[in-house]
Design a protein around this motif. Sequence first.
Motif, PDB file in Angstrom:
ATOM      1  N   PHE A  38       0.842  -1.196   0.000  1.00 12.96           N
ATOM      2  CA  PHE A  38       0.000   0.000   0.000  1.00 12.96           C
ATOM      3  C   PHE A  38       0.875   1.244   0.000  1.00 12.96           C
ATOM      4  CE2 PHE A  38      -2.546  -3.153   2.495  1.00 12.96           C
ATOM      5  CZ  PHE A  38      -3.453  -3.437   1.493  1.00 12.96           C
ATOM      6  N   GLY A  39       1.891   1.241   0.859  1.00 13.93           N
ATOM      7  CA  GLY A  39       2.829   2.367   0.904  1.00 13.93           C
ATOM      8  C   GLY A  39       3.594   2.498  -0.399  1.00 13.93           C
ATOM      9  N   MET A  40       4.014   1.375  -0.942  1.00 17.39           N
ATOM     10  CA  MET A  40       4.736   1.402  -2.222  1.00 17.39           C
ATOM     11  C   MET A  40       3.841   1.959  -3.322  1.00 17.39           C
ATOM     12  SD  MET A  40       6.742  -2.270  -2.111  1.00 17.39           S
ATOM     13  CE  MET A  40       6.982  -2.271  -3.876  1.00 17.39           C
ATOM     14  N   LEU A  41       2.567   1.538  -3.318  1.00 13.52           N
ATOM     15  CA  LEU A  41       1.633   2.004  -4.337  1.00 13.52           C
ATOM     16  C   LEU A  41       1.460   3.512  -4.252  1.00 13.52           C
ATOM     17  CD1 LEU A  41      -0.357   1.143  -6.596  1.00 13.52           C
ATOM     18  CD2 LEU A  41      -2.115   1.054  -4.831  1.00 13.52           C
ATOM     19  N   LEU A  42       1.280   4.007  -3.052  1.00 15.79           N
ATOM     20  CA  LEU A  42       1.128   5.448  -2.866  1.00 15.79           C
ATOM     21  C   LEU A  42       2.374   6.186  -3.345  1.00 15.79           C
ATOM     22  CD1 LEU A  42      -0.715   7.653  -1.881  1.00 15.79           C
ATOM     23  CD2 LEU A  42       0.194   7.326   0.409  1.00 15.79           C
ATOM     24  N   GLU A  43       3.550   5.664  -3.002  1.00 12.07           N
ATOM     25  CA  GLU A  43       4.808   6.278  -3.460  1.00 12.07           C
ATOM     26  C   GLU A  43       4.908   6.276  -4.976  1.00 12.07           C
ATOM     27  OE1 GLU A  43       8.177   4.415  -1.581  1.00 12.07           O
ATOM     28  OE2 GLU A  43       7.317   4.714   0.410  1.00 12.07           O
ATOM     29  N   LYS A  44       4.533   5.160  -5.595  1.00 17.04           N
ATOM     30  CA  LYS A  44       4.604   5.068  -7.066  1.00 17.04           C
ATOM     31  C   LYS A  44       3.680   6.091  -7.717  1.00 17.04           C
ATOM     32  CE  LYS A  44       6.838   0.983  -8.049  1.00 17.04           C
ATOM     33  NZ  LYS A  44       8.053   1.074  -8.816  1.00 17.04           N
ATOM     34  N   PHE A  45       2.459   6.217  -7.198  1.00 18.30           N
ATOM     35  CA  PHE A  45       1.542   7.184  -7.801  1.00 18.30           C
ATOM     36  C   PHE A  45       1.982   8.619  -7.529  1.00 18.30           C
ATOM     37  CE2 PHE A  45      -1.452   3.602  -8.298  1.00 18.30           C
ATOM     38  CZ  PHE A  45      -1.666   3.761  -9.660  1.00 18.30           C
ATOM     39  N   ARG A  46       2.559   8.876  -6.371  1.00 17.43           N
ATOM     40  CA  ARG A  46       3.096  10.219  -6.107  1.00 17.43           C
ATOM     41  C   ARG A  46       4.273  10.530  -7.028  1.00 17.43           C
ATOM     42  NH1 ARG A  46       2.708  10.272   0.440  1.00 17.43           N
ATOM     43  NH2 ARG A  46       0.527  10.894   0.544  1.00 17.43           N
ATOM     44  N   ALA A  47       5.067   9.508  -7.347  1.00 18.15           N
ATOM     45  CA  ALA A  47       6.225   9.704  -8.228  1.00 18.15           C
ATOM     46  C   ALA A  47       5.796  10.050  -9.654  1.00 18.15           C
ATOM     47  CB  ALA A  47       7.103   8.458  -8.230  1.00 18.15           C
ATOM     48  N   CYS A  48       4.568   9.759 -10.012  1.00 16.30           N
ATOM     49  CA  CYS A  48       4.049  10.081 -11.349  1.00 16.30           C
ATOM     50  C   CYS A  48       3.798  11.577 -11.514  1.00 16.30           C
ATOM     51  CB  CYS A  48       2.706   9.390 -11.589  1.00 16.30           C
ATOM     52  SG  CYS A  48       2.729   7.629 -11.498  1.00 16.30           S
ATOM     53  N   GLU A  49       3.551  12.243 -10.410  1.00 20.67           N
ATOM     54  CA  GLU A  49       3.169  13.651 -10.461  1.00 20.67           C
ATOM     55  C   GLU A  49       4.351  14.520 -10.870  1.00 20.67           C
ATOM     56  OE1 GLU A  49       1.854  14.140  -6.416  1.00 20.67           O
ATOM     57  OE2 GLU A  49      -0.221  13.738  -6.987  1.00 20.67           O
ATOM     58  N   MET A  50       4.098  15.375 -11.830  1.00 23.01           N
ATOM     59  CA  MET A  50       5.088  16.371 -12.246  1.00 23.01           C
ATOM     60  C   MET A  50       4.620  17.689 -11.631  1.00 23.01           C
ATOM     61  SD  MET A  50       5.347  15.026 -16.179  1.00 23.01           S
ATOM     62  CE  MET A  50       6.832  15.876 -16.664  1.00 23.01           C
ATOM     63  N   ASP A  52       5.245  21.890 -10.320  1.00 20.25           N
ATOM     64  CA  ASP A  52       5.940  23.150 -10.580  1.00 20.25           C
ATOM     65  C   ASP A  52       6.683  23.578  -9.316  1.00 20.25           C
ATOM     66  OD1 ASP A  52       4.022  24.235  -8.875  1.00 20.25           O
ATOM     67  OD2 ASP A  52       2.924  25.264 -10.450  1.00 20.25           O
ATOM     68  N   GLU A  53       7.269  24.777  -9.355  1.00 20.07           N
ATOM     69  CA  GLU A  53       8.066  25.271  -8.233  1.00 20.07           C
ATOM     70  C   GLU A  53       7.262  25.395  -6.948  1.00 20.07           C
ATOM     71  OE1 GLU A  53       7.774  27.357 -11.178  1.00 20.07           O
ATOM     72  OE2 GLU A  53       9.320  26.071 -12.029  1.00 20.07           O
ATOM     73  N   SER A  54       5.964  25.657  -7.063  1.00 11.18           N
ATOM     74  CA  SER A  54       5.121  25.821  -5.875  1.00 11.18           C
ATOM     75  C   SER A  54       4.659  24.481  -5.298  1.00 11.18           C
ATOM     76  CB  SER A  54       3.903  26.679  -6.205  1.00 11.18           C
ATOM     77  OG  SER A  54       3.004  25.961  -7.032  1.00 11.18           O
ATOM     78  N   GLY A  55       4.927  23.390  -6.017  1.00 17.20           N
ATOM     79  CA  GLY A  55       4.522  22.067  -5.553  1.00 17.20           C
ATOM     80  C   GLY A  55       3.192  21.600  -6.104  1.00 17.20           C
ATOM     81  N   ALA A  56       2.587  22.410  -6.966  1.00 15.53           N
ATOM     82  CA  ALA A  56       1.305  22.025  -7.564  1.00 15.53           C
ATOM     83  C   ALA A  56       1.546  21.028  -8.699  1.00 15.53           C
ATOM     84  CB  ALA A  56       0.584  23.254  -8.104  1.00 15.53           C
ATOM     85  N   THR A  57       0.698  20.016  -8.766  1.00 13.75           N
ATOM     86  CA  THR A  57       0.812  19.028  -9.832  1.00 13.75           C
ATOM     87  C   THR A  57       0.407  19.678 -11.148  1.00 13.75           C
ATOM     88  OG1 THR A  57       0.324  17.228  -8.301  1.00 13.75           O
ATOM     89  CG2 THR A  57       0.029  16.765 -10.644  1.00 13.75           C
ATOM     90  N   THR A  58       1.278  19.575 -12.127  1.00 15.29           N
ATOM     91  CA  THR A  58       1.010  20.172 -13.440  1.00 15.29           C
ATOM     92  C   THR A  58       0.776  19.124 -14.515  1.00 15.29           C
ATOM     93  OG1 THR A  58       3.373  20.284 -13.905  1.00 15.29           O
ATOM     94  CG2 THR A  58       2.343  22.253 -12.938  1.00 15.29           C
ATOM     95  N   ASP A  59       1.264  17.907 -14.294  1.00 11.34           N
ATOM     96  CA  ASP A  59       1.111  16.856 -15.300  1.00 11.34           C
ATOM     97  C   ASP A  59       1.416  15.515 -14.654  1.00 11.34           C
ATOM     98  OD1 ASP A  59       0.526  15.791 -17.825  1.00 11.34           O
ATOM     99  OD2 ASP A  59       1.761  17.280 -18.855  1.00 11.34           O
TER     100      ASP A  59
END
Length: 192
Positions: A38-50, A52-59
Amino acid sequence: EVDAAAGDATTSAPAEVEAPAAPAVEEEVKPVVHETRFGMLLEKFRACEMKDESGATTDIDMPKFFEACDLYRDMLSKLGSAAGFILKDIEGNLKKATVVYDQKPEECNTFSGYLKTAKNVEGVTWLLRGVEFFLTMIKLMFTQEGGGAGVEAYKQTLMQYHGWMLQKTVKIGMRAMPGKDGIVKSEGLVLG
């Protein structure tokens, strides 16, 4: 006693003048954390997020997203026959989405590029919905009292996209899903 600065022997100060003893510091008790898929899955999906400088997901990085979806599919396979219908759905949608990606990987490297390039986004749309359902179910399973996390997650995420008959079928299937204890004890979900 010895004066550390001067190296001389000194007399000790009277008790009433000595500095008060430091309050006893309670040792912080850290919760035991087990590494789980479960933790690995959450980490993997978070790693997908691109971001910006403010930390907002852009892609979303699509190759990483597909890698996370593979882990998601693998996790579902560990939940037994009750997850079978969900597993088949995920496998079908993953195949549809990767076929589109494989045709033009350079243009589809990000989610926004994928959406611009793909003629059919059904597979990736249902993958995203399925992932949202699963992550919601796991969150509810570990935060709410009682059972029914699967049904509640379904109501919050996927139910709006299904017709009456499918809603009834899925709710019955969700009741057959193992509860928190069954999922935590599922072979292959807790590592080490």
